[in-house]
Design a protein around this motif. Sequence first.
Motif, PDB file in Angstrom:
ATOM      1  N   HIS A 191      -5.231  -2.443  -4.490  1.00 44.41           N
ATOM      2  CA  HIS A 191      -4.011  -1.638  -4.357  1.00 44.41           C
ATOM      3  C   HIS A 191      -3.615  -1.400  -2.908  1.00 44.41           C
ATOM      4  O   HIS A 191      -2.677  -0.645  -2.651  1.00 44.41           O
ATOM      5  CB  HIS A 191      -4.189  -0.311  -5.085  1.00 44.41           C
ATOM      6  CG  HIS A 191      -4.527  -0.478  -6.535  1.00 44.41           C
ATOM      7  ND1 HIS A 191      -3.627  -0.996  -7.446  1.00 44.41           N
ATOM      8  CD2 HIS A 191      -5.669  -0.240  -7.230  1.00 44.41           C
ATOM      9  CE1 HIS A 191      -4.198  -1.051  -8.646  1.00 44.41           C
ATOM     10  NE2 HIS A 191      -5.431  -0.605  -8.540  1.00 44.41           N
ATOM     11  N   GLY A 192      -4.317  -2.027  -1.942  1.00 38.46           N
ATOM     12  CA  GLY A 192      -3.942  -1.887  -0.542  1.00 38.46           C
ATOM     13  C   GLY A 192      -5.098  -1.445   0.326  1.00 38.46           C
ATOM     14  O   GLY A 192      -6.201  -1.189  -0.150  1.00 38.46           O
ATOM     15  N   THR A 236      -8.680   0.804  -4.790  1.00 43.64           N
ATOM     16  CA  THR A 236      -9.122  -0.578  -4.934  1.00 43.64           C
ATOM     17  C   THR A 236     -10.543  -0.614  -5.489  1.00 43.64           C
ATOM     18  O   THR A 236     -11.412   0.138  -5.050  1.00 43.64           O
ATOM     19  CB  THR A 236      -9.044  -1.292  -3.577  1.00 43.64           C
ATOM     20  OG1 THR A 236      -7.665  -1.443  -3.221  1.00 43.64           O
ATOM     21  CG2 THR A 236      -9.708  -2.649  -3.607  1.00 43.64           C
ATOM     22  N   THR A 251       1.955   1.817  -3.654  1.00 42.42           N
ATOM     23  CA  THR A 251       0.946   2.391  -4.551  1.00 42.42           C
ATOM     24  C   THR A 251       0.648   3.840  -4.181  1.00 42.42           C
ATOM     25  O   THR A 251       0.491   4.695  -5.058  1.00 42.42           O
ATOM     26  CB  THR A 251      -0.341   1.556  -4.547  1.00 42.42           C
ATOM     27  OG1 THR A 251      -0.890   1.493  -3.229  1.00 42.42           O
ATOM     28  CG2 THR A 251      -0.070   0.137  -5.047  1.00 42.42           C
ATOM     29  N   GLU A 252       0.574   4.131  -2.883  1.00 39.08           N
ATOM     30  CA  GLU A 252       0.307   5.509  -2.461  1.00 39.08           C
ATOM     31  C   GLU A 252       1.436   6.445  -2.890  1.00 39.08           C
ATOM     32  O   GLU A 252       1.194   7.561  -3.362  1.00 39.08           O
ATOM     33  CB  GLU A 252       0.131   5.587  -0.940  1.00 39.08           C
ATOM     34  CG  GLU A 252      -1.127   4.915  -0.453  1.00 39.08           C
ATOM     35  CD  GLU A 252      -1.842   5.724   0.621  1.00 39.08           C
ATOM     36  OE1 GLU A 252      -1.394   6.841   0.946  1.00 39.08           O
ATOM     37  OE2 GLU A 252      -2.869   5.232   1.117  1.00 39.08           O
ATOM     38  N   ALA A 297       0.832  -1.207   0.000  1.00 37.68           N
ATOM     39  CA  ALA A 297       0.000   0.000   0.000  1.00 37.68           C
ATOM     40  C   ALA A 297       0.868   1.258   0.000  1.00 37.68           C
ATOM     41  O   ALA A 297       0.522   2.253  -0.655  1.00 37.68           O
ATOM     42  CB  ALA A 297      -0.936  -0.003   1.214  1.00 37.68           C
ATOM     43  N   ALA A 339      -5.001   3.909  -0.930  1.00 35.57           N
ATOM     44  CA  ALA A 339      -4.957   2.626  -1.634  1.00 35.57           C
ATOM     45  C   ALA A 339      -6.327   1.950  -1.610  1.00 35.57           C
ATOM     46  O   ALA A 339      -6.748   1.353  -2.607  1.00 35.57           O
ATOM     47  CB  ALA A 339      -3.909   1.726  -0.987  1.00 35.57           C
ATOM     48  N   ASP A 364       0.878  -1.636 -11.136  1.00 36.45           N
ATOM     49  CA  ASP A 364       0.940  -2.208  -9.796  1.00 36.45           C
ATOM     50  C   ASP A 364       1.373  -3.665  -9.933  1.00 36.45           C
ATOM     51  O   ASP A 364       0.566  -4.541 -10.249  1.00 36.45           O
ATOM     52  CB  ASP A 364      -0.427  -2.104  -9.112  1.00 36.45           C
ATOM     53  CG  ASP A 364      -0.425  -2.678  -7.707  1.00 36.45           C
ATOM     54  OD1 ASP A 364       0.549  -3.369  -7.339  1.00 36.45           O
ATOM     55  OD2 ASP A 364      -1.412  -2.465  -6.970  1.00 36.45           O
TER      56      ASP A 364
END
Length: 425
Positions: free
Chosen positions: A139-140, A149, A115-116, A112, A145, A239
Amino acid sequence: MTTNAELLARRQAAIPRGVGHSTPISAARAENAEVWDVEGKRYVDFAGGIAVLNTGHRNPAVMEAVKAQMELFTHTCFQVLMYESYIALAERLNAIAPISEPAKSVFFTTGAEATENAIKIARAATGRSGVIAFTGGFHGRTIMAMNMTGKVVPYKKGFGPAQPEIWHVPFPVPQLGVEVEDSLKYLNFLFKADVDPSRVAAIIVEPVQGEGGFHQAPAELMRALRKICDEHGIVLVADEVQTGFGRTGKMFAMEHYDVAADLICVAKSLAGGFPLSGVVGRAAIMDAAEPGGLGGTYAGNPLSCAAALAVLDVFEKEKLVERSNVIGQRIKARLEAIQRRNDVTPIAAIRGPGGMVAFDIVKEPGTDIPDAEATKRITTAAYEKGLVLLSCGVYANTIRILVPLTADDKVIDEGLDLLEAALAA
């Protein structure tokens, strides 16, 4: 002797129910693709810590590298006192990542965070704030994230309103009735109705959706996204938290395409079981954030960096990328044989590149009607028989196989025997 039931009771009393678990098993020790619980029962591990253990539990080379680093120091905070392993790992990833220009890397701890921070970097580079993601994507679980998602339950339920300027486009899955043409048409509608492309900082996509059901992004989608990003100055983020490091039969899943992402998020199998994540990307974009804007107290921990360097060595020496393809072919061939049986729970849509294999549990043979209840029964039957197995998917009816790429054929076949028995139970 402590029992699984005793530890489960203690867990329920001490830990919130929001931390889910797929089995009631408590691990005591593990080796490569095998795990033993606190009661001494042995299991074949087809979960791999959710794709973290491509090099297996306690890989000897990884363990030696970590032990050697422990004798030197375990933490300084890279922003205070830098260390060579962080720099060396960045150099190696920059050299092998499928990035079309000179690359740079930055490290964190969780997927996470990767991705952040990719979105932070994209926003800094573009001066924009909008983000486009896909339905079914994962994505977390942090706020940003979680909002990227593309699945509400359980990841967003009860956690308040959505963050502004995050939009979702349907991910193309033909068996769910969505083609690439539909995805691109919806994206065009989005640009007409909700957000001008000039406000979009990033488009984030999994080359193969993990939690969403192991659906691979078609090549035409990736080409179209690359073209759209180039036309509008948008950063394309891949990702690869779950797909990275050999799982798909390439070191990076983006190597399956003839276009490149601007930023790649990595984590999971990068450090062979030690917590480490990162973003690898075009240097011109990676340098956009101001000094101090990226990092973290534990980010790029020296033990994890040492482990990751050993992981990359293992991949080279043991040819694990090639091994991933061999494993995947072996698993798919067995699943196709099982699919032909008329005395097992019906399965469909055997899929996935390399060793990232999945199939669906359906109500009737020859259909795509999902059966989530049967899927739950099968994963339960599997661990009762000695196989750790995970489900996933938008309709919770996908079985995913993430056996370590270092697993012996004999152990893989044993796991497939147990899987077949669970499907016949």
